[in-house]
Scaffold this active site. Structure first.
Site, PDB file in Angstrom:
ATOM      1  N   CYS A 199     -14.741  -4.568  -0.457  1.00 15.69           N
ATOM      2  CA  CYS A 199     -13.326  -4.741  -0.119  1.00 15.69           C
ATOM      3  C   CYS A 199     -12.726  -5.819  -1.030  1.00 15.69           C
ATOM      4  O   CYS A 199     -13.435  -6.438  -1.794  1.00 15.69           O
ATOM      5  CB  CYS A 199     -13.179  -5.138   1.343  1.00 15.69           C
ATOM      6  SG  CYS A 199     -13.669  -6.853   1.628  1.00 15.69           S
ATOM      7  N   LYS A 258      -6.606   6.225  12.000  1.00 22.47           N
ATOM      8  CA  LYS A 258      -7.013   6.698  10.681  1.00 22.47           C
ATOM      9  C   LYS A 258      -7.570   8.106  10.786  1.00 22.47           C
ATOM     10  O   LYS A 258      -8.421   8.370  11.638  1.00 22.47           O
ATOM     11  CB  LYS A 258      -8.090   5.770  10.110  1.00 22.47           C
ATOM     12  CG  LYS A 258      -7.586   4.368   9.814  1.00 22.47           C
ATOM     13  CD  LYS A 258      -8.715   3.490   9.303  1.00 22.47           C
ATOM     14  CE  LYS A 258      -8.173   2.203   8.702  1.00 22.47           C
ATOM     15  NZ  LYS A 258      -9.274   1.366   8.181  1.00 22.47           N
ATOM     16  N   CYS A 286     -13.311  -3.176   6.108  1.00 23.48           N
ATOM     17  CA  CYS A 286     -12.471  -2.291   5.302  1.00 23.48           C
ATOM     18  C   CYS A 286     -13.243  -1.287   4.446  1.00 23.48           C
ATOM     19  O   CYS A 286     -12.780  -0.176   4.247  1.00 23.48           O
ATOM     20  CB  CYS A 286     -11.535  -3.103   4.421  1.00 23.48           C
ATOM     21  SG  CYS A 286     -10.290  -3.960   5.378  1.00 23.48           S
ATOM     22  N   ARG A 338       0.853  -1.191   0.000  1.00 23.39           N
ATOM     23  CA  ARG A 338       0.000   0.000   0.000  1.00 23.39           C
ATOM     24  C   ARG A 338       0.888   1.240   0.000  1.00 23.39           C
ATOM     25  O   ARG A 338       1.925   1.267   0.661  1.00 23.39           O
ATOM     26  CB  ARG A 338      -0.887  -0.019   1.243  1.00 23.39           C
ATOM     27  CG  ARG A 338      -2.180   0.681   1.062  1.00 23.39           C
ATOM     28  CD  ARG A 338      -3.013   0.541   2.307  1.00 23.39           C
ATOM     29  NE  ARG A 338      -3.727  -0.727   2.386  1.00 23.39           N
ATOM     30  CZ  ARG A 338      -4.078  -1.288   3.554  1.00 23.39           C
ATOM     31  NH1 ARG A 338      -3.733  -0.744   4.696  1.00 23.39           N
ATOM     32  NH2 ARG A 338      -4.762  -2.404   3.564  1.00 23.39           N
ATOM     33  N   ARG A 396      -2.205   6.180   9.575  1.00 22.24           N
ATOM     34  CA  ARG A 396      -2.283   5.672   8.213  1.00 22.24           C
ATOM     35  C   ARG A 396      -2.399   6.804   7.191  1.00 22.24           C
ATOM     36  O   ARG A 396      -2.429   7.979   7.546  1.00 22.24           O
ATOM     37  CB  ARG A 396      -3.491   4.744   8.088  1.00 22.24           C
ATOM     38  CG  ARG A 396      -3.443   3.537   8.994  1.00 22.24           C
ATOM     39  CD  ARG A 396      -2.419   2.529   8.491  1.00 22.24           C
ATOM     40  NE  ARG A 396      -2.468   1.280   9.234  1.00 22.24           N
ATOM     41  CZ  ARG A 396      -3.279   0.269   8.983  1.00 22.24           C
ATOM     42  NH1 ARG A 396      -4.168   0.353   8.019  1.00 22.24           N
ATOM     43  NH2 ARG A 396      -3.213  -0.834   9.693  1.00 22.24           N
ATOM     44  N   LYS A 401      -3.940   0.738  14.676  1.00 22.14           N
ATOM     45  CA  LYS A 401      -3.820   1.782  13.652  1.00 22.14           C
ATOM     46  C   LYS A 401      -4.598   3.038  14.026  1.00 22.14           C
ATOM     47  O   LYS A 401      -5.512   2.993  14.851  1.00 22.14           O
ATOM     48  CB  LYS A 401      -4.352   1.252  12.333  1.00 22.14           C
ATOM     49  CG  LYS A 401      -5.815   0.826  12.394  1.00 22.14           C
ATOM     50  CD  LYS A 401      -6.198   0.116  11.105  1.00 22.14           C
ATOM     51  CE  LYS A 401      -7.470  -0.713  11.300  1.00 22.14           C
ATOM     52  NZ  LYS A 401      -7.713  -1.610  10.173  1.00 22.14           N
ATOM     53  N   CYS A 417     -15.311  -9.951   5.617  1.00 26.61           N
ATOM     54  CA  CYS A 417     -15.205 -10.302   7.031  1.00 26.61           C
ATOM     55  C   CYS A 417     -15.631  -9.083   7.843  1.00 26.61           C
ATOM     56  O   CYS A 417     -15.827  -8.005   7.294  1.00 26.61           O
ATOM     57  CB  CYS A 417     -13.772 -10.722   7.364  1.00 26.61           C
ATOM     58  SG  CYS A 417     -12.671  -9.353   7.738  1.00 26.61           S
ATOM     59  N   CYS A 472      -6.935 -11.547   0.398  1.00 30.31           N
ATOM     60  CA  CYS A 472      -6.977 -11.182   1.807  1.00 30.31           C
ATOM     61  C   CYS A 472      -7.017 -12.449   2.670  1.00 30.31           C
ATOM     62  O   CYS A 472      -7.878 -13.296   2.506  1.00 30.31           O
ATOM     63  CB  CYS A 472      -8.185 -10.314   2.097  1.00 30.31           C
ATOM     64  SG  CYS A 472      -8.326 -10.002   3.860  1.00 30.31           S
TER      65      CYS A 472
END
Ligand SMILES: Cc1cc2nc3c(=O)[nH]c(=O)nc-3n(C[C@H](O)[C@H](O)[C@H](O)COP(=O)(O)O)c2cc1C
Ligand code: SF4
Length: 1501
Positions: free
Chosen positions: A1358, A1137, A1407, A996, A1065, A1135, A1403, A1364
């Protein structure tokens, strides 16, 4: 006496002359003078060169070239090399040189090469010819001087016309024959027009099966003989009758027909008739003798003189002129009907198979026509020894007596064993069936052969059970290797000390030492010279060294065994040999007849050793069957010997008893080979030109497993690509990585096994998808060892079920996957246990612990899924007779401590049952490594990444390095589509990385776009994705390409720092296409925040941006410890964001992020500051109600100049207060709920030293992108395009990636791409004058299309499968399909243009922010989703579970009526989510904490 001028008197001379005339190049192989002290062909060739004789086919103006090559200088390799330069090549050679050249000959057979072969003069060995029978050559024998001349010409004509190789062989008698004139040019002219030669020359002369002959009439005559494909090509004949440049591939029948056609031409030219077989003798013969041997003529003469009453008066002789292609039809045609007995006499010195090759040909020919087979009930094979004219009578009598007796003896040797041995008595020498292969090895390798597990010689006294196992042989090899090392150092010392009396000895020994790693045949050649030098060297050391003669000669080392070894492959010595990588050859003989094999196989699963070895990618592998193709077997043995590394040859020899008839063995072999049950193949793991291992299929049919394997190998090399083109690097690197990795694994497994074998045994098998059950099983093993048990642990599928009955104590730990299914690594095991009826477990004691979740499938009818695998297995083992040690243990995620609630009780019971409960409770158990430990121990994110990247043994990196790599923007993944297949073949998953990019505000210059496009092509899977953080994401980057890819990204002035990992991020910012100044300012803030919160991470530079020759790896120097002022060594708990939104648009979903900044703009359109929102978050865990999504809470307003520091302080409060114990609760959203919003705000304000102001008013209208063109305040244009789910790729129908590349190339300075949080792209800053071109390109590539339904335009998904690692269901690949299924219905309802925000994820990690969508489908298991409804249209409100676990059909059925109601009942402008709440279909989720409340569908306990 030389023949008169213009005459020849030997067959060799006659053939040599013809070879010269019909070639551009003649290679004359110089014979081994010891073996054949005759000049052979050379004399005639020399003369022609001397006389400057012009050839017939050499290009005009050039003379044929003649080279002589010594027999031991790999002459046929020279010939293969010559193919690149010469079209018409011939070779003259003695038959003794052929069998060693078999691999080269296999290549030559595909080109118009003629080999003239002279059989050894005194007592020829025709096995030198018969061993070539499967190579594809036409094999023609001539019987006289005249014939040698005629058939030499015929051979060349045939080669030219078919484009294929011909071997012309003959026996050269001692002395001169009556001379005959040179070949007659007039006659040749009649049948050969040199102007009809086509397609010769350097270019393309390497192309096999090419057409070289344009005799149109001939082509037509032979047309039926061509294979279909060739026929099609031949149809491309041009109007003038010329065949266009093409290739023709003759099949066997076609080749035979072509041979006959050439014989016909010869008859027309010279008036002599030649046939494939000749019969000599009485028309009423009752016995016929088919002879392949040099004394055939003697037999014919003797029989011809037979009188009445002679025992052989009714005997005829058949000779073979065209030995290949073998024509059964022609053979049967020459045998008189009166014949009742057929003898087959073969002059083969070294008969390895029980039946001679010609006998086998004859038997199968007879079988072609059952009426003839019935008429000739007696077929007897003989070995033809040395006979001279004086002994022929006696021999003939013996032959006839035997064949006429009641029970004729097979395989009688008639005549002497050598030329001096003229004893005409016949001997009974019947090779045993069993020894066929070892005899062959002996014949090929002679003194060099070393059978490592042989029972004879020094091994006497060792019990057979030991010597017959592969470990024993391997041990012998290792011992030998040691001795060889000693020898080498002795030799080295001798050289250094100048110990030899002779300098030549010195030189040779040095050469030998240098050669050592190379192929063993070369070694033996030099070794032989070394020995002869040592013998004449009078030094002391020389005589000492001669004790090691065998080692100096270099051996071909073989372990020979039976297919019994394939039952326990994983643990057998064969496996050790493969894993060792040593230069050992293993020959495994499978004698199970094809017929009746299944009955025996059903209970024992025999593994395919060949396939197993191929999966290792380090071994030469071949599958052979001597009674199907002798030549192929020979080739395989020679190749195996040459291959440096392990070779595994599986050899088929089906028989029930030694006394089985030839026909039975032949038929069994044929069935097995033809059906594909026993394919013949050779596999060399070293890549060929295409970068793939060399696979040579030598038979027609392939069994399914092998086919699958090969297809998978292809797939494997394409894994990183979507376009199916082979990628050499991918294939190559996978090969080497796997090889190393497998080796390591095998060794580890083995040593672990040994290590465990101390106390009472305990075998622990686990099945686990997510690792929980696996970790538990491994922990159990440690604890068991602590109690003195010999515990081993492995995945269920790695355990051979057939060995289960031999276990003493068996423990199973399995979790539950899918809907009550076994995890992936336990499925095969379960299938086998479930279905095998005769597994006897009466002596096995067992225990089972299961892991499950009683709420995973909450509906009542789904309760059966709870812990189903453990329950099923528990009962099944009992049924199979196993004795239970403890009751079934059931771990439940819903228990207070999860599975840990039930586990300790179960484990205690287990120790009791095993009688070790009182022992060693103090087991030293390391605490599990947490993410926090990994971060702290990583030395500021270095970990062992450098070592991991250099480790070629695997495509992966270690688990802890994978955590570290995330901070560097790289995420380890694998191709889940092929995970199972690869596992089945013993391969590790197809690992690669996702990368990424950090690109604050999602602004990319055209140059950067082009760079990413290129990196995706060169180093990734040819696509890239626009992510929900408005940045680029690349997939399918294999480890070897990771560093180059990250480097390339940095070259494009981007980086990947903290694009993943527990840090801030990528900064997401609204695209604001309508207001340039505002966007510019916001993007600058985004960059500012990003830079300010960027980890310093000197490790990044060290790892990715250095060159290999950079001296200093540590940028900061080893001594200096890095410093992360904002983060510290442990970075953040999770993380962080941050996003920036500009009302009234909320396409960034400002409430979904840890920190949301809502831009506040004054009436003049100027940015003043931001409302700060905190605590949004989307990550949850299914069925864990302590996890929930949360919308951010408003902290207040700050001035724009304070925004950077505000972000910093929010982050610091989270850094110090976030939950570092439980990652599920580590995000800011939980910190805020746990602290309370006010306390949190206060802590931030304390750090800031000032307070938030009251939040300013704002209003959002939508959270989707505003598609289409818009003009900004400067008059520049912006186009927001629709990129479905952010995937930039080319498909045959839609070449978006190419289109965007064209546009990037066309974009002028100042223009840019902006990537949006909904995974779309804005083309920005397009000047008016550039519009036509941009619009043209958009239209050309159909990128301007916005005619999608409102639902599709408002959708996102996603990535999920296949890359993934945590995806439970499809998403990106499935949402478009699902939407299509709704669209027509929406159309009917008139809802086509209505925007409904719909999102899908694989899941609950969320995302694509599913929890904020009006409709969401969140993957739960493959094909099954939780259906969520009621999110707010502008992203202000969470949705709620409407129905859990629905499949496609159910989801459609649930959604359709709701759409209908919306269409009919909605109020003006009312969005779908709001309507559902007003209509009472779903309750609103006003706060994350209420997410799990009031759900429509309650658990039905
Ligand atoms: C996709 C998926 C499906 C599951 N299905 C079931 C189920 O059908 N029955 C059950 O009892 N548990 C089910 N579970 C719960 C797991 O068995 C449980 O989380 C277990 O601890 C996972 O162990 P593992 O990490 O070893 O795979 C499921 C879990 C997942 C992720
Ligand atoms: S939501 Fe889940 S399945 Fe989808 S990409 Fe994120 S982690 Fe993978």
């Amino acid at each position: 006496m030389p023949p008169p001028i213009g005459f020849v008197s030997t067959r060799e001379d006659a053939a040599a002359r013809v070879a010269y005339l019909f070639s551009e190049t003649v290679l004359s192989v110089q014979p081994n003078l010891k073996a054949a002290p005759v000049v052979g062909f050379q004399h005639a060739l020399d003369r022609m060169v001397h006389d400057n004789v012009r050839g017939i086919v050499a290009e005009r103006g050039t003379l044929p070239s003649v080279y002589s090559v010594r027999y031991n200088a790999d002459p046929f390799l020279t010939a293969v090399e010559e193919l690149g330069k010469t079209t018409f090549l011939s070779i003259t050679a003695a038959s003794s040189t052929l069998s060693a050249a078999i691999t080269h000959l296999a290549k030559l057979a595909k080109f118009p090469v003629v080999v003239h072969v002279s059989m050894s003069r005194d007592f020829a060995d025709f096995s030198e010819i018969t061993c070539l029978r499967h190579l594809g050559f036409t094999l023609i024998q001539s019987f006289s001087l005249r014939e040698a001349q005629d058939l030499a010409i015929a051979s060349h004509l045939l080669a030219i016309r078919t484009g294929k190789g011909v071997i012309h062989f003959f026996h050269q008698p001692e002395g001169e024959e009556t001379p005959i004139p040179f070949e007659d040019f007039n006659q040749i002219d009649k049948i050969f027009d040199r102007n009809a030669l086509v397609n010769r020359g350097t270019e393309g002369s390497r192309v096999a099966n090419k057409v070289y002959w344009n005799g149109a009439a001939d082509v037509v005559a032979e047309k039926p003989a061509m294979e279909e494909a060739a026929e099609e090509k031949a149809n491309g004949k041009q109007a003038n009758g010329n065949v266009d440049l093409t290739t023709v591939n003759y099949n066997t029948a076609g080749l035979f027909q072509a041979t006959e056609a050439v014989f016909d031409l010869m008859r027309a030219a010279v008036g002599r008739t030649y046939k494939a077989f000749d019969y000599h003798g009485a028309g009423n013969a009752e016995t016929a003798l088919l002879i392949l041997g040099s004394s055939a003529q003697n037999f014919i003469t003797t029989i011809g003189h037979a009188g009445w009453g002679d025992i052989y008066s009714k005997v005829g002789v058949i000779t073979v002129r065209v030995y290949r292609p073998w024509s059964a039809e022609k053979l049967l045609a020459v045998i008189p009907r009166s014949v009742k007995r057929l003898g087959v006499l073969e002059q083969v010195h070294r008969q390895t198979t029980k039946w001679g090759p010609v006998l086998l040909d004859v038997i199968s020919s007879l079988n072609n026509d059952l009426s003839i087979a019935a008429a000739i009930p007696v077929v007897v094979g003989y070995q033809l020894g040395y006979l001279d004219s004086k002994t022929i009578h006696k021999a003939l009598r013996g032959i006839i007596q035997n064949i006429q007796s009641e029970t004729p003896i097979q395989n009688l040797l008639v005549g002497g064993r050598a030329s001096h041995d003229v004893d005409p008595e016949y001997h009974l020498t019947q090779p045993e069936l069993e020894t066929a292969y070892s005899k062959m090895l002996y014949n090929i390798f002679g003194d060099r052969l070393s059978i490592l597990n042989a029972l004879d010689r020094d091994n006497t006294g060792i019990p057979q059970t030991i010597t017959s196992n592969p470990e024993y042989g391997f041990g012998t090899y290792l011992a030998k290797e040691e001795r060889k090392k000693e020898l080498m150092s002795k030799l080295q010392v001798a050289i250094n000390e100048n110990a030899f009396t002779n300098q030549e000895t010195n030189d040779l020994v040095s050469r030998w030492l240098l050669l050592n790693s190379e192929d063993s045949s070369k070694l033996s050649e030099v070794g032989a010279k070394v020995i002869s030098k040592l013998e004449s060297d009078r030094s002391e050391i020389a005589s000492e060294l001669l004790n090691d003669k065998a080692l100096i000669l270099g051996t071909s080392s073989w372990i020979i065994g039976s297919d019994a070894w394939s039952y326990d492959l994983g643990t057998s010595g064969v496996h050790n040999v493969i894993a060792s990588g040593k230069n050992v050859n293993v020959l495994i003989i499978d004698s199970q007849p094809y017929t009746g094999r299944s009955a025996e196989d059903s209970s024992r699963r025999k593994k395919d050793i060949g396939l197993y070895a191929m999966n290792y990618s380090n071994s030469y592998v071949a599958s052979i069957a001597v009674y199907s193709s002798y030549t192929q077997a020979l080739q395989a043995f020679i190749e195996a010997d040459k291959f440096t590394g392990p070779s595994i040859i599986t050899a088929y020899l089906p028989y029930n008893e030694e006394t089985d008839s030839a026909l039975t063995v032949l038929q069994e072999t044929k069935k097995a080979v033809d059906s594909g049950y026993w394919p013949l193949y050779r596999w060399d793991p070293r890549p060929d030109e295409s970068g793939l291992p060399n696979f040579q299929l030598d038979s027609q049919a392939l069994k399914k497993e092998l086919k699958n394997f090969l297809e998978r190998e292809n797939h494997l090399s394409q894994v990183a690509r979507r376009v199916p083109v082979f990628d050499e690097n991918v294939a190559g690197s996978y090969g080497s990585k796997l090889r190393m990795q497998q080796r390591k694994k095998a060794k580890d497994a083995y040593s672990k096994l040994l290590e465990g074998l101390t106390g009472p045994p305990l075998t622990i098998l686990f099945a686990s998808d997510g690792g929980t059950a696996e970790n538990l099983a491994k922990r159990l093993q440690r604890r068991a060892k602590g109690r003195g048990l010999g515990a081993v642990v492995m995945a269920m599928d790695d355990f051979p079920v057939e060995d289960l009955g031999a276990e003493e104590n068996l423990v199973i730990v399995t979790s539950t996957a899918g809907q009550g299914e076994f995890p992936q690594n336990g499925r095969n095991f379960w299938d086998a246990v479930k279905s095998s009826a005769d597994l006897d477990l009466t002596s096995v004691k067992y225990a089972v612990f299961g892991l499950g979740d009683s709420h995973y499938w909450p509906r009542k009818q789904d309760k059966v899924y709870y812990n189903k695998p453990s329950k099923d297995l528990y009962h099944r083992l009992e049924i199979l007779g196993a004795k239970r040690m403890v009751e079934l243990g059931l771990g439940n995620s819903q228990d207070p401590d999860g599975y840990q609630t039930a586990y300790p009780v179960w484990e205690t019971e287990l120790w009791k049952a095993l009688g070790v409960d009182g022992i060693g409770a103090a087991v030293d158990e390391p605490p599990p490594l947490t993410n926090e430990d990994i971060k702290i121990q990583s030395n500021y994110l270095r970990g062992t990444l450098i070592e991991g990247l250099n480790d070629e043994s695997t495509g992966a990196i270690s688990a802890s390095d994978s955590q570290v790599a995330k901070f560097h923007g790289a995420y380890l993944q694998d191709d889940r589509d092929i995970r199972e297949q690869r596992k089945a073949s013993g391969l590790e998953p197809a690992y690669f990385f996702m990368i990424r990019v950090r690109m604050p505000a999602g602004v990319s210059t055209p140059a950067q776009w082009l760079a990413i496009d290129q990196i995706a092509d060169d180093k990734g899977n040819h696509t890239f994705k626009i992510t929900t953080r408005g940045t680029f994401q690349l997939h399918g980057v294999i480890k070897k390409k990771l560093k180059p890819a990250i480097k390339a990204i940095n070259v494009a002035l981007l980086d990947t720092i903290a694009a993943c990992g527990d840090a801030n991020r990528n900064l997401l910012c609204a695209g604001v296409p309508y207001n340039n100044a505002l966007h510019k300012e916001l993007a600058a803030y985004a960059r500012g925040i990003s830079e300010h919160l960027l980890p310093t991470m000197t490790a990044y530079h060290e790892i990715w941006l250095t060159d290999d020759n950079d001296e200093k790896k540590l940028v900061a120097g080893n001594a200096v410890v890095d410093f992360e002022p904002l983060y510290g060594a442990a970075y953040l708990p999770r993380k962080l964001k941050i996003a920036i939104a500009v009302p009234p648009y909320n396409e960034v979903d400002i409430f979904a992020h840890d920190v949301g900044l809502i831009a506040i703009v004054d009436d003049g359109g100027k940015l003043t500051g931001f409302n700060v929102v905190a605590g949004g978050g989307m990550g949850t865990t299914h069925n864990d109600k302590t996890t929930y999504p949360r919308t951010g809470s408003i902290l207040g307003y700050v001035k724009k100049e304070d925004v950077v520091v505000v972000c910093e302080k929010v982050m610091l409060v989270q850094r110090d207060n976030g939950d570092r114990k439980d990652r599920k609760h580590a995000r800011l959203q939980y910190t805020i709920d746990y602290m309370g919003l006010d306390v949190f705000r206060q802590k931030v304000e304390e750090l800031l030293g000032f307070k938030f102001e009251e939040a300013r008013a704002f209003r959002f209208e939508s959270n989707i992108d505003q598609f289409g063109w818009v003009k900004d305040e400067r008059g520049l244009n912006h186009f927001t395009m629709f990129v479905e789910n952010g995937r930039i790729e080319d498909t045959p129908e839609f070449r978006m990636k190419t289109g965007l590349r064209e546009i990037a190339l066309a974009m002028k300075a100042g223009a840019e791409f902006r990537l949006t949080g909904n995974q779309h792209v804005i083309l920005s800053n397009i000047a008016e004058e550039d519009m036509p071109e941009v619009k043209r390109l958009l239209a050309e590539y159909k990128i301007d299309n916005l005619q999608y339904s409102g639902l599709r335009l408002s959708s996102s998904a996603c990535v999920a499968f296949p890359t993934c690692g945590v995806a439970m269901a499809e998403s990106e690949r499935y949402l478009p399909i699902f939407i299509s299924k709704l669209e027509s219905y929406l159309e009917e309802l008139g809802l086509r243009h209505d925007s409904v925000v719909m999102r899908m994820t694989g899941c609950p990690n969320g995302c694509t922010r599913p929890w904020l969508a009006e409709i969401a489908m969140v993957g739960k298991a493959y094909g099954v989703y939780n259906l969520m409804l009621g999110g707010g249209y502008v992203g202000q409100r969470l949705n709620k579970l409407y129905r859990s676990a629905v499949n496609e059909e159910q989801a459609l059925q649930l959604l359709k009526p709701l759409f209908k109601r919306w269409a009919l009942e909605r109020e003006e402008g009312e969005h779908f989510g709001d309507f559902l709440i007003r209509a009472g279909v779903i309750k609103p989720t006003l706060d994350g904490k209420n997410f799990h409340d009031d759900i429509a569908e309650e658990d039905e306990e």
